[in-house]
Motif scaffolding. Structure first.
Motif, PDB file in Angstrom:
ATOM      1  N   MET A  60       6.197   8.797   2.364  1.00 53.32           N
ATOM      2  CA  MET A  60       7.126   7.855   1.920  1.00 53.32           C
ATOM      3  C   MET A  60       6.464   6.428   1.721  1.00 53.32           C
ATOM      4  SD  MET A  60       9.898   8.545   1.854  1.00 53.32           S
ATOM      5  CE  MET A  60      11.041   7.073   1.915  1.00 53.32           C
ATOM      6  N   HIS A  61       4.938   6.458   2.033  1.00 58.05           N
ATOM      7  CA  HIS A  61       4.557   4.861   1.514  1.00 58.05           C
ATOM      8  C   HIS A  61       2.986   5.200   0.981  1.00 58.05           C
ATOM      9  CE1 HIS A  61       4.790   0.638   1.976  1.00 58.05           C
ATOM     10  NE2 HIS A  61       3.293   0.633   2.314  1.00 58.05           N
ATOM     11  N   THR A  62       2.700   5.034  -0.144  1.00 56.61           N
ATOM     12  CA  THR A  62       1.427   4.972  -0.404  1.00 56.61           C
ATOM     13  C   THR A  62       1.062   4.077  -1.535  1.00 56.61           C
ATOM     14  OG1 THR A  62       0.922   6.579  -2.541  1.00 56.61           O
ATOM     15  CG2 THR A  62       1.711   7.507  -0.526  1.00 56.61           C
ATOM     16  N   ASN A  89       4.360   0.734  -3.786  1.00 60.84           N
ATOM     17  CA  ASN A  89       5.030  -0.021  -2.570  1.00 60.84           C
ATOM     18  C   ASN A  89       4.303  -1.274  -2.388  1.00 60.84           C
ATOM     19  OD1 ASN A  89       6.530   1.846  -0.720  1.00 60.84           O
ATOM     20  ND2 ASN A  89       5.174   3.309  -1.425  1.00 60.84           N
ATOM     21  N   CYS A  90       5.002  -2.030  -1.343  1.00 60.00           N
ATOM     22  CA  CYS A  90       4.697  -3.366  -0.868  1.00 60.00           C
ATOM     23  C   CYS A  90       4.760  -4.489  -1.803  1.00 60.00           C
ATOM     24  CB  CYS A  90       3.098  -3.408  -0.435  1.00 60.00           C
ATOM     25  SG  CYS A  90       3.083  -2.151   1.133  1.00 60.00           S
ATOM     26  N   GLY A  91       5.542  -4.112  -2.971  1.00 56.64           N
ATOM     27  CA  GLY A  91       5.878  -5.134  -4.093  1.00 56.64           C
ATOM     28  C   GLY A  91       5.132  -4.989  -5.251  1.00 56.64           C
ATOM     29  N   ILE A 195       4.860 -10.605   2.483  1.00 58.04           N
ATOM     30  CA  ILE A 195       3.832 -11.686   2.945  1.00 58.04           C
ATOM     31  C   ILE A 195       2.713 -11.838   1.753  1.00 58.04           C
ATOM     32  CG2 ILE A 195       3.791 -10.633   5.486  1.00 58.04           C
ATOM     33  CD1 ILE A 195       1.089  -9.317   4.593  1.00 58.04           C
ATOM     34  N   TYR A 196       3.033 -11.174   0.731  1.00 60.36           N
ATOM     35  CA  TYR A 196       1.968 -11.317  -0.299  1.00 60.36           C
ATOM     36  C   TYR A 196       2.593 -12.210  -1.341  1.00 60.36           C
ATOM     37  CZ  TYR A 196       0.119  -6.903   1.534  1.00 60.36           C
ATOM     38  OH  TYR A 196      -0.299  -6.039   2.619  1.00 60.36           O
ATOM     39  N   HIS A 197       1.760 -12.963  -1.949  1.00 61.33           N
ATOM     40  CA  HIS A 197       2.324 -13.741  -3.015  1.00 61.33           C
ATOM     41  C   HIS A 197       1.991 -13.087  -4.480  1.00 61.33           C
ATOM     42  CE1 HIS A 197       1.768 -16.399   0.197  1.00 61.33           C
ATOM     43  NE2 HIS A 197       2.806 -16.976  -0.139  1.00 61.33           N
ATOM     44  N   THR A 223      10.700  -2.217   1.950  1.00 65.02           N
ATOM     45  CA  THR A 223      10.276  -3.485   1.964  1.00 65.02           C
ATOM     46  C   THR A 223       9.151  -3.724   3.281  1.00 65.02           C
ATOM     47  OG1 THR A 223      10.824  -5.973   2.858  1.00 65.02           O
ATOM     48  CG2 THR A 223      11.981  -4.246   3.913  1.00 65.02           C
ATOM     49  N   HIS A 224       7.910  -4.338   2.615  1.00 64.48           N
ATOM     50  CA  HIS A 224       6.945  -4.693   3.637  1.00 64.48           C
ATOM     51  C   HIS A 224       7.649  -6.250   4.045  1.00 64.48           C
ATOM     52  CE1 HIS A 224       2.449  -5.898   4.430  1.00 64.48           C
ATOM     53  NE2 HIS A 224       3.530  -6.439   5.208  1.00 64.48           N
ATOM     54  N   MET A 225       8.186  -6.177   5.269  1.00 60.88           N
ATOM     55  CA  MET A 225       8.766  -7.529   5.565  1.00 60.88           C
ATOM     56  C   MET A 225       8.095  -8.750   5.525  1.00 60.88           C
ATOM     57  SD  MET A 225      11.117  -5.825   8.396  1.00 60.88           S
ATOM     58  CE  MET A 225       9.875  -5.228   9.619  1.00 60.88           C
ATOM     59  N   SER A 253       9.226  -0.524   5.594  1.00 61.87           N
ATOM     60  CA  SER A 253       7.768   0.049   5.427  1.00 61.87           C
ATOM     61  C   SER A 253       6.813  -0.155   6.766  1.00 61.87           C
ATOM     62  CB  SER A 253       7.274  -0.586   4.317  1.00 61.87           C
ATOM     63  OG  SER A 253       7.963  -0.169   2.900  1.00 61.87           O
ATOM     64  N   HIS A 254       6.222   0.667   7.020  1.00 60.98           N
ATOM     65  CA  HIS A 254       5.203   0.818   7.882  1.00 60.98           C
ATOM     66  C   HIS A 254       5.670  -0.242   9.175  1.00 60.98           C
ATOM     67  CE1 HIS A 254       4.179  -2.794   5.816  1.00 60.98           C
ATOM     68  NE2 HIS A 254       3.501  -1.974   4.632  1.00 60.98           N
ATOM     69  N   LEU A 255       6.767   0.442   9.891  1.00 55.97           N
ATOM     70  CA  LEU A 255       7.305  -0.433  11.050  1.00 55.97           C
ATOM     71  C   LEU A 255       6.249  -0.563  12.170  1.00 55.97           C
ATOM     72  CD1 LEU A 255      10.008  -1.634  11.913  1.00 55.97           C
ATOM     73  CD2 LEU A 255      10.329   0.344  12.936  1.00 55.97           C
ATOM     74  N   SER A 418       1.693   6.985   4.822  1.00 58.41           N
ATOM     75  CA  SER A 418       0.357   6.745   5.374  1.00 58.41           C
ATOM     76  C   SER A 418      -0.166   5.438   4.886  1.00 58.41           C
ATOM     77  CB  SER A 418      -0.528   7.786   4.555  1.00 58.41           C
ATOM     78  OG  SER A 418      -0.587   7.462   3.240  1.00 58.41           O
ATOM     79  N   ASP A 419       0.292   4.802   4.061  1.00 56.35           N
ATOM     80  CA  ASP A 419      -0.023   3.479   3.514  1.00 56.35           C
ATOM     81  C   ASP A 419      -1.496   3.738   2.671  1.00 56.35           C
ATOM     82  OD1 ASP A 419       0.144   0.789   2.738  1.00 56.35           O
ATOM     83  OD2 ASP A 419       0.330   0.124   4.883  1.00 56.35           O
ATOM     84  N   GLY A 420      -1.778   5.014   2.399  1.00 58.08           N
ATOM     85  CA  GLY A 420      -3.029   5.250   1.894  1.00 58.08           C
ATOM     86  C   GLY A 420      -2.949   5.264   0.411  1.00 58.08           C
TER      87      GLY A 420
HETATM   88 ZN   LIG Z   1       2.621  -3.008   3.168  1.00 58.30          ZN
END
Ligand SMILES: [Zn+2]
Length: 542
Positions: A60-62, A89-91, A195-197, A223-225, A253-255, A418-420
């Motif tokens: 779900m998250h790569t 992911n993560c924006g 958290i990322y700009h 969302t990466h919150m 994402s990645h809770l 995995s965020d991989g």
């Molecule tokens: Zn993230």
């Protein structure tokens, strides 16, 4: 004519239902039969005695977007049973890129994109839309299927650069238009990385407006919150409010519960999510099974300093006055800063991604060890290597508790992500360690958490990896073992499946997964990669 027959394996069908014995026949990429003792003239018959056969795992998250260009065989992914990756992911998605937006886009992409820009030929690096990017990727071929999301930070970098303000009406409309174009072409939703700009410059109103567009297409908002540490609960409130206002299907994402002050709060956190579900919100989350996270080294610096991106950060560190202010804030952090180092020592952070020849031996060392090697104060040493490597460094931070990892895994609404990225032990990223989750996530859940710790059942684990994400994404032809569905299949040995990659030795394939099929074609056969690239961009069934 049957292409493939799998006999004598235990079927875990992805629905969460108990396993059962059956044979499976596959023809032209489709599961054609699921029945006892199938007797068909199979071209290829696999004896699955002692193995489990399940749907291919949906990650779900790569962040494989760029890496699949260079490593299309996706070794780190398919070797752990992943057959579909949710990317962007993560924006951060690799498109769209407007002419006016290419410079801020590249600044934003510096962590993800620079390595790949250096290695991709210019004619490979000239897409405009996200759809265009995936068309090129598909033309090259990939071992895994792809489910692309549109990155909010990418949209914002294109339209507003690194401006820290609310978009005006025209800018908002342009972001919505860019998003709409990609959703019309089949993107599965929107991701944010708050958290990322420049994504972090967005306020809730902007995100809600974009989420409404996603809702119209029945996509997801991942969302990466804004915080996963000190302000975690406020960040969850924001994500839930966006879902409530827009009606969008939310994926957190990645809770995790990051920083020692938040340890033990997993149950409370899940209770908040359950309440939202009782209120009718479509909220789920994903998780990786490790107690350390991995992100850009830029994130270690105070917000005011990092918000202009890596090149601005280097300017700040090269100016003695601003550098002192950074150091002072890191020694005595302001109370309103979600400081990633809060209550953590320098021995809990590893830095990786060094590319300068003289720095290569530092790859994977903790800040404490690296500073010692340089004879510097740790904070000084971090600033120094950041500048030397132009900000393109990553860090692994041991900031979560095992108990929270377990609590979160036991929740029925969580999936696995995995965020991989797609990497291989001999590929372009192999010179530096990576987070072991790139290689180990799914095998680790099955080995460590199902077999050894008995945290969840095998059927529940497989459901989190297959049926549940397929339903969330609207993939009606995948995620279950059913006649007529796509033949993304994994055969693993429940007694031996395990992750091997560690933080010290990360480029190691998972074990105990001898067969992986993507769209009916073998990618892993008898433990060996076939080199086939049968993956494709999937279609959303809205
Ligand atoms: Zn993230």
């Amino acid at each position: 004519m049957t292409d493939l027959l799998i006999k004598n394996a235990r079927v875990i069908d992805g629905s969460g239902a108990p396993s059962f014995a059956a044979d499976i026949a596959v023809s032209a990429g489709i599961i054609t039969h699921v029945a006892a003792a199938i007797d068909l003239p199979g071209l290829e018959t696999i004896d699955g005695t002692g193995l489990v056969v399940s749907p291919g795992f949906i990650d779900m998250h790569t962040h494989s977007d760029f890496s699949l260009f260079l490593e299309p065989t996706a070794g780190s992914r398919v070797r752990q049973g992943i057959t579909t990756e949710v990317t962007g992911n993560c924006g951060g998605s690799p498109g769209p890129i407007l002419d006016s937006g290419s410079e801020p886009f590249m600044e934003y992409m510096s962590d993800l994109g620079v390595l790949y820009k250096r290695r991709l030929s210019p004619e490979d690096w000239n897409w405009k839309t996200l759809d265009d990017f995936y068309a090129r990727l598909a033309a090259k071929g990939t071992a895994v299927n792809l489910v692309p999301l549109v990155g909010h930070s990418t949209l914002r970098a294109n339209v507003m650069g690194y401006d820290s303000r609310i978009p005006d009406h025209d800018e908002m409309e342009r972001m919505k238009r860019l998003l709409t174009i990609e959703l019309e072409k089949g993107a599965f939703g929107l991701s944010s990385g708050l958290i990322y700009h420049p994504g972090a410059f967005a306020q809730i109103g902007e995100l809600t407006e974009l989420a409404r567009v996603v809702k119209d297409f029945n996509g997801i908002y991942a969302t990466h919150m804004r915080s996963e540490g000190k302000f975690l609960f406020e960040a969850v409130d924001e994500a839930l409010a966006i879902a409530r206002e827009s009606g969008v299907s939310l994926q957190i994402s990645h809770l995790k519960c990051e920083t020692p002050a938040m340890w033990g709060k997993g149950t409370l956190l899940l209770e908040k999510i359950h309440q939202a579900r009782r209120d009718g919100l479509l909220v789920n989350f994903d998780q990786y099974p490790y107690t350390a996270y991995h992100t850009g080294l830029l994130e270690i610096f105070p917000v005011w300093a990092k918000e202009g991106g890596s090149s601005k950060m280097i300017e700040i560190l090269n100016n003695s006055r601003t550098r002192e202010k950074v150091m002072a804030d890191m020694v005595t952090p302001p109370v309103d800063w979600d400081n990633p180092m809060e209550d953590l020592g320098w021995d809990r952070i590893q830095i990786m991604g060094y590319t300068r020849q003289e720095n290569l031996p530092l790859n994977g060392l903790t800040v404490a060890a690296m500073a010692k090697a340089r004879g510097l104060d740790p904070l000084e040493a971090v600033c120094q290597v950041f500048c030397e490597e132009n900000g393109a460094l990553a860090m692994v931070v041991f900031a979560m508790s095992e108990q929270d990892v377990v609590t979160i895994m036991q929740d029925p609404y969580g999936m696995i992500g995995s965020d991989g990225r797609s990497v291989t032990p001999s590929g372009p990223a192999s010179g530096s360690p990576v987070h072991p989750r790139y290689y180990g996530t799914f095998a680790r859940v099955l080995g460590k958490y199902v077999r050894e710790k008995k945290i969840i059942s095998l059927e529940q684990a497989v459901h989190k990896m297959t049926g549940m994400p397929a339903e969330k994404l609207g993939l009606k032809d995948r995620g279950l073992i059913r006649e007529g569905l796509a033949a993304d299949l994994v055969l693993f040995d429940p007694e031996t499946v395990r992750d091997v990659a560690t933080f010290e030795d990360s480029h190691r394939y998972a074990e105990g997964i001898p067969y992986v099929f993507v769209n009916g074609k073998a990618v892993i056969f008898n433990g060996k990669h076939t080199g086939d690239l049968p993956g494709k961009k999937l279609l959303r069934d809205a």
